[in-house]
Every structure is written in C-alpha cells, then in structure tokens.
Design a protein around this motif. Structure first.
Motif, PDB file in Angstrom:
ATOM      1  N   GLN A 165       0.798  -1.217   0.000  1.00 28.68           N
ATOM      2  CA  GLN A 165       0.000   0.000   0.000  1.00 28.68           C
ATOM      3  C   GLN A 165       0.836   1.275   0.000  1.00 28.68           C
ATOM      4  O   GLN A 165       0.284   2.377  -0.074  1.00 28.68           O
ATOM      5  CB  GLN A 165      -0.952   0.015   1.200  1.00 28.68           C
ATOM      6  CG  GLN A 165      -2.121  -0.943   1.030  1.00 28.68           C
ATOM      7  CD  GLN A 165      -3.078  -0.878   2.191  1.00 28.68           C
ATOM      8  OE1 GLN A 165      -2.745  -0.377   3.260  1.00 28.68           O
ATOM      9  NE2 GLN A 165      -4.283  -1.392   2.008  1.00 28.68           N
ATOM     10  N   ASN A 166       2.154   1.135   0.081  1.00 31.56           N
ATOM     11  CA  ASN A 166       2.997   2.327   0.041  1.00 31.56           C
ATOM     12  C   ASN A 166       3.336   2.748  -1.383  1.00 31.56           C
ATOM     13  O   ASN A 166       4.224   3.579  -1.598  1.00 31.56           O
ATOM     14  CB  ASN A 166       4.276   2.122   0.864  1.00 31.56           C
ATOM     15  CG  ASN A 166       5.044   0.885   0.423  1.00 31.56           C
ATOM     16  OD1 ASN A 166       4.787   0.322  -0.647  1.00 31.56           O
ATOM     17  ND2 ASN A 166       5.982   0.444   1.244  1.00 31.56           N
ATOM     18  N   PRO A 175       3.002   1.222   4.808  1.00 35.13           N
ATOM     19  CA  PRO A 175       2.915   2.644   5.172  1.00 35.13           C
ATOM     20  C   PRO A 175       2.969   2.816   6.693  1.00 35.13           C
ATOM     21  O   PRO A 175       2.242   2.162   7.427  1.00 35.13           O
ATOM     22  CB  PRO A 175       1.548   3.064   4.622  1.00 35.13           C
ATOM     23  CG  PRO A 175       1.247   2.067   3.551  1.00 35.13           C
ATOM     24  CD  PRO A 175       1.847   0.781   4.009  1.00 35.13           C
ATOM     25  N   TYR A 182       9.733   4.766  10.500  1.00 37.98           N
ATOM     26  CA  TYR A 182      10.374   4.134   9.346  1.00 37.98           C
ATOM     27  C   TYR A 182      11.801   3.722   9.680  1.00 37.98           C
ATOM     28  O   TYR A 182      12.240   2.609   9.348  1.00 37.98           O
ATOM     29  CB  TYR A 182      10.375   5.084   8.140  1.00 37.98           C
ATOM     30  CG  TYR A 182       9.131   5.027   7.295  1.00 37.98           C
ATOM     31  CD1 TYR A 182       8.893   3.956   6.440  1.00 37.98           C
ATOM     32  CD2 TYR A 182       8.193   6.054   7.343  1.00 37.98           C
ATOM     33  CE1 TYR A 182       7.749   3.913   5.655  1.00 37.98           C
ATOM     34  CE2 TYR A 182       7.043   6.014   6.569  1.00 37.98           C
ATOM     35  CZ  TYR A 182       6.822   4.939   5.727  1.00 37.98           C
ATOM     36  OH  TYR A 182       5.691   4.890   4.964  1.00 37.98           O
TER      37      TYR A 182
END
Length: 264
Positions: A165-166, A175, A182
C-alpha cells in the motif's frame, strides 16, 4: 471527492443491514481468532468482513464454487489484520480467486543469495500488486479453524497487500506514521531478517517460518503470521520485532492470549 462520498454512503448502507445468522455460524465454526478477540473487536470484524465481501470480485478456480462460507471465512481472517487500522478495507484488492487446493503456477523466486529460480511450482496462495489475492481453500480452512504453529495463508497474503500500500511492490515496509517509525522499522526488521537467515543457514531451530528468509517482503508476511498465531512466544523470543508489529497493527495479541496479563 464524489467517489469518496459515494463509497462511504454505500458502506454505511451495507452496515445498516442485519448481520446474517448463518454468517455468524461460520465465524463460530471456522474462524479460531474470532473467539479470541473482545466483543467490541468481534463487532468490528463483522463490519469489516461485510465490506470486504461486498466490494471484492470473488471467483472460484478449477471448478471450485465460492460459497458464503468461503467468503466469510476469508474476509474474517483478513479483517483481523484491520482491527487497529482505521478505514482499511484492502481497497487495492479488486478480486479474490479461490482454488480448491494447491495449484500449479509458473513464476520465479529469488533466494537469499540472489539466485533467481524459474519454473513451475505448487502454490497455496499469491498476492499481486494492484491485482488479485489468490488462495487455496484447503489451506485457508486449516489455518482458520485451528491455532497453528505460525502458518496462516490468509494473514500471509493480506499482509503482502498491506505491505504494497505504500505505492510499490512488496518490500517489507508498509505505510508507517512517521520518519522515526520508518527508521526504527528498517533497523529492527533488518536485524531480525538477518538473524533468521543466519539461523536457517546454520540449521538452528526458529520460531519464524524459514520461508521468511527468502526476502524482506516474505519476512514481514511470515512475521505477521507469527505475531497473530504465536504472539506470546514472539513477545518472549523476538521482543523488538513483536513491539514494532504491535505498534503498526495497534493490537496486542499476546495480551489477548493471557486474558489481559502480559507474560514475561
């Protein structure tokens, strides 16, 4: 803007309908994790699975018939991943294809050493970027009905979809909420992945399925399976990995496992 409004209105209409009694029977008979979550989480799973069922194209393969039992079982398992993720219904997934058993497919894989392997192979499932999720019903049912040793096909393939989904293909990094998250994610996942690769190469027993040593994307999917299937053991043996997954999924399955008490 209009599309978003229309989709939200349609979803509200879906949830206004009474939950089918026969679907509740399927949840109680087929979905082990449904009985392990709180009543509030059960209600959230029922809402999510109805939207997933309504919005996906369901197709049986090799003569398999997709029944309501199949849809409810798969959608409920997928909805477990969403309990702590707001407004998530796997929108990138258009279709869910279901085979009766393992199927033969052509493709390639990359070993941890970088060797590309080409050829046909028997598969239990696949997840494609902006494409379908493909599942084998016998694998699904085995993983859904019983607590396993960390293997759950639906959780694995839908974890890949979260990963993707990123805006790129699966790389083990879904994400996240901040640059700090991150950085921490990259650090912990890299360390844990390298630990698994080393243990597999040395023949050491591992809690995580050795398939996770294939690459970082498979490691995230395998870690997700273990997080939900063997949460207490993961929290004890891989505490840093458990904590970053707890932070991402906003769930604490180890706490559920002990009835609200975290074992040490």
């Amino acid at each position: 803007m209009f599309f978003q409004w229309f989709r939200q209105k349609r979803r509200s209409q879906i949830l206004e309908q009474p939950f089918p009694r026969e679907w509740l029977d399927v949840l109680q008979q087929n979905v082990y994790h449904y009985s392990r979550v709180t009543p509030e989480e059960q209600a959230a799973m029922r809402d999510s699975l109805r939207i997933i069922i309504a919005e996906k194209n369901w197709e049986g393969c090799n003569g398999f018939t997709v029944t309501d039992e199949v849809k409810v079982t798969i959608a409920a398992e997928a909805s477990l991943l969403l309990l702590g993720l707001e407004d998530q219904y796997f929108d990138m997934v258009q279709s869910i294809l279901v085979y009766p058993a393992a199927y033969r497919a052509h493709g390639h894989s990359v070993t941890p050493g970088g060797v590309v392997l080409e050829g046909d192979s028997d598969r239990g499932g696949e997840a494609w970027y902006r494409g379908p999720v493909i599942l084998s019903w016998d694998y699904v049912l085995t993983g859904a009905r019983h607590r396993t040793h960390g293997d759950n096909l639906v959780l694995h393939e839908f974890a890949h979809q979260l990963d993707m989904q990123n805006g790129r293909s699966a790389d083990g990094i879904p994400p996240l909420e901040s640059a700090q998250q991150y950085r921490h994610w990259q650090e912990v996942l890299t360390d844990e992945y390298e630990r698994l690769v080393h243990d597999c190469e040395e023949g050491h027993p591992t809690l995580l399925n050795d398939y996770g040593a294939t690459n970082m994307a498979e490691f995230f999917a395998v870690a997700t399976e273990t997080f939900f299937e063997l949460p207490g053991k993961m929290a004890r043996r891989h505490p840093r990995l458990y904590e970053i997954l707890r932070g991402y999924y906003h769930q604490d399955p180890a706490l559920r496992e002990t009835g609200g008490r975290r074992d040490r």
